[in-house]
Motif scaffolding. Sequence first.
Motif, PDB file in Angstrom:
ATOM      1  N   VAL A  18       0.853  -1.129  -0.091  1.00 51.27           N
ATOM      2  CA  VAL A  18      -0.056   0.017   0.032  1.00 51.27           C
ATOM      3  C   VAL A  18       0.733   1.253   0.101  1.00 51.27           C
ATOM      4  N   ILE A  19       1.986   1.144   0.757  1.00 47.98           N
ATOM      5  CA  ILE A  19       2.756   2.346   0.656  1.00 47.98           C
ATOM      6  C   ILE A  19       3.456   2.585  -0.505  1.00 47.98           C
ATOM      7  N   ILE A  20       3.930   1.527  -1.340  1.00 52.00           N
ATOM      8  CA  ILE A  20       4.309   1.622  -2.588  1.00 52.00           C
ATOM      9  C   ILE A  20       3.943   0.549  -3.414  1.00 52.00           C
ATOM     10  N   PRO A  21       2.862   0.735  -4.389  1.00 49.42           N
ATOM     11  CA  PRO A  21       2.314  -0.658  -5.309  1.00 49.42           C
ATOM     12  C   PRO A  21       3.657  -1.285  -5.737  1.00 49.42           C
ATOM     13  N   ALA A  22       3.603  -2.711  -5.827  1.00 48.94           N
ATOM     14  CA  ALA A  22       4.432  -3.531  -6.535  1.00 48.94           C
ATOM     15  C   ALA A  22       4.648  -3.031  -7.919  1.00 48.94           C
ATOM     16  N   ARG A  23       3.702  -2.470  -8.693  1.00 47.46           N
ATOM     17  CA  ARG A  23       3.758  -2.238  -9.905  1.00 47.46           C
ATOM     18  C   ARG A  23       4.570  -1.038 -10.382  1.00 47.46           C
ATOM     19  N   HIS A  36       3.807   7.933  -6.140  1.00 49.92           N
ATOM     20  CA  HIS A  36       2.936   6.913  -6.176  1.00 49.92           C
ATOM     21  C   HIS A  36       3.015   6.412  -4.627  1.00 49.92           C
ATOM     22  N   CYS A  37       3.475   7.118  -3.848  1.00 47.52           N
ATOM     23  CA  CYS A  37       3.381   6.955  -2.291  1.00 47.52           C
ATOM     24  C   CYS A  37       1.707   7.022  -1.658  1.00 47.52           C
ATOM     25  N   LEU A  38       1.536   5.692  -1.430  1.00 47.23           N
ATOM     26  CA  LEU A  38       0.166   5.826  -0.777  1.00 47.23           C
ATOM     27  C   LEU A  38      -0.912   5.817  -1.691  1.00 47.23           C
ATOM     28  N   GLU A  39      -0.614   5.815  -3.131  1.00 44.73           N
ATOM     29  CA  GLU A  39      -1.690   6.120  -3.953  1.00 44.73           C
ATOM     30  C   GLU A  39      -2.967   5.019  -3.847  1.00 44.73           C
ATOM     31  N   PHE A  45      -3.009  11.651  -1.433  1.00 44.04           N
ATOM     32  CA  PHE A  45      -1.724  12.229  -0.553  1.00 44.04           C
ATOM     33  C   PHE A  45      -0.747  12.801  -1.155  1.00 44.04           C
ATOM     34  N   VAL A  46      -0.129  12.555  -2.345  1.00 46.04           N
ATOM     35  CA  VAL A  46       1.064  13.038  -2.875  1.00 46.04           C
ATOM     36  C   VAL A  46       0.650  14.493  -3.149  1.00 46.04           C
ATOM     37  N   GLU A  47      -0.614  14.866  -3.368  1.00 43.87           N
ATOM     38  CA  GLU A  47      -0.968  16.109  -3.646  1.00 43.87           C
ATOM     39  C   GLU A  47      -1.174  17.024  -2.373  1.00 43.87           C
ATOM     40  N   ARG A  48      -1.445  16.450  -1.308  1.00 40.51           N
ATOM     41  CA  ARG A  48      -1.544  17.304  -0.045  1.00 40.51           C
ATOM     42  C   ARG A  48       0.036  17.164   0.803  1.00 40.51           C
ATOM     43  N   VAL A  49       0.837  16.214   0.744  1.00 40.43           N
ATOM     44  CA  VAL A  49       1.927  16.106   1.618  1.00 40.43           C
ATOM     45  C   VAL A  49       2.531  17.341   1.144  1.00 40.43           C
ATOM     46  N   GLN A  50       3.232  17.850   2.300  1.00 40.82           N
ATOM     47  CA  GLN A  50       4.448  18.945   2.107  1.00 40.82           C
ATOM     48  C   GLN A  50       5.656  18.630   2.827  1.00 40.82           C
ATOM     49  N   PRO A  51       6.650  19.040   2.447  1.00 38.12           N
ATOM     50  CA  PRO A  51       7.998  18.617   3.230  1.00 38.12           C
ATOM     51  C   PRO A  51       7.984  19.161   4.858  1.00 38.12           C
ATOM     52  N   GLY A  52       8.358  18.069   5.471  1.00 39.68           N
ATOM     53  CA  GLY A  52       8.089  18.257   6.934  1.00 39.68           C
ATOM     54  C   GLY A  52       6.826  17.514   7.475  1.00 39.68           C
ATOM     55  N   ASP A  53       6.108  16.988   6.694  1.00 41.13           N
ATOM     56  CA  ASP A  53       5.005  16.523   7.237  1.00 41.13           C
ATOM     57  C   ASP A  53       5.087  15.070   8.049  1.00 41.13           C
ATOM     58  N   ALA A  77       8.496  11.590  -0.467  1.00 41.00           N
ATOM     59  CA  ALA A  77       7.293  12.225  -0.737  1.00 41.00           C
ATOM     60  C   ALA A  77       7.404  13.619   0.156  1.00 41.00           C
ATOM     61  N   GLY A  78       8.359  13.474   1.154  1.00 42.06           N
ATOM     62  CA  GLY A  78       8.200  14.831   2.056  1.00 42.06           C
ATOM     63  C   GLY A  78       8.135  14.549   3.511  1.00 42.06           C
ATOM     64  N   VAL A  79       7.659  13.290   3.587  1.00 42.33           N
ATOM     65  CA  VAL A  79       7.539  13.165   5.127  1.00 42.33           C
ATOM     66  C   VAL A  79       8.953  12.902   5.887  1.00 42.33           C
ATOM     67  N   ASP A  80       8.760  13.515   7.044  1.00 41.86           N
ATOM     68  CA  ASP A  80      10.009  13.817   7.798  1.00 41.86           C
ATOM     69  C   ASP A  80      10.094  12.498   9.062  1.00 41.86           C
ATOM     70  N   ALA A  81       8.848  12.254   9.329  1.00 42.53           N
ATOM     71  CA  ALA A  81       8.744  11.340  10.595  1.00 42.53           C
ATOM     72  C   ALA A  81       7.509  10.378  10.303  1.00 42.53           C
ATOM     73  N   VAL A  82       7.497   9.426  10.811  1.00 48.11           N
ATOM     74  CA  VAL A  82       6.361   8.380  11.019  1.00 48.11           C
ATOM     75  C   VAL A  82       6.182   8.017  12.507  1.00 48.11           C
ATOM     76  N   ILE A  83       4.915   8.101  13.082  1.00 47.97           N
ATOM     77  CA  ILE A  83       4.467   7.947  14.489  1.00 47.97           C
ATOM     78  C   ILE A  83       3.737   6.837  14.304  1.00 47.97           C
ATOM     79  N   ALA A  84       3.763   5.681  15.177  1.00 50.77           N
ATOM     80  CA  ALA A  84       2.936   4.785  15.031  1.00 50.77           C
ATOM     81  C   ALA A  84       2.869   3.701  16.288  1.00 50.77           C
ATOM     82  N   LYS A  85       1.924   3.038  16.536  1.00 46.35           N
ATOM     83  CA  LYS A  85       1.734   2.217  17.765  1.00 46.35           C
ATOM     84  C   LYS A  85       2.751   1.050  17.613  1.00 46.35           C
TER      85      LYS A  85
END
Length: 163
Positions: A18-23, A36-39, A45-53, A77-85
């Motif tokens: 889902v993060i980057i489709p195999a195709r 194609h990140c998360l498409e 997502f790729v239209e909304r994401v900004q550097p530092g998100d 894509a511009g994401v600086d960090a991922v926070i998850a459980k």
Amino acid sequence: MKYKGTAHRYGRDIDTDVIIPARYLNTSDPAELAKHCLEDLDTAFVERVQPGDVIVAEENFGCGSSREHAPIAIKAAGVDAVIAKSFARIFYRNAINTGLAILECPEAVDAIKAGDTVSVDTETGTITDETTGAVFQAQPFPPFIAEIIEAGGLVARWQKKLA
């Protein structure tokens, strides 16, 4: 390192397909992967994401195959960090190796809403929801991991050391 950006919220078991489709795995170009990140999960997502998100997700983020393309696509894509459980272990290591900051903090995930402004200090492990003022504590990176992230990944770290 300190990061600050808008939170993009996702659920549990977000796998690498889902993060980057195999195709799109016929390239390892970060800029192309970023397009194609998360498409397949979030077409805008790729239209909304900004550097530092920041991506905020539930349990088992990055499960699935062991491809390094997933954290590369997120970072490019511009994401600086991922926070998850929690993170899939192989994704966790791939993220560090590619220089993507990741933090496990269930309390932050439960509180942060999509669109909130979030700041992250990886040196202290502090996560602040600047929209609400709530502060959370994740485990900070040990110095050797912080050095890898700050260098932009494991290969970049060694290139700097050897230069």
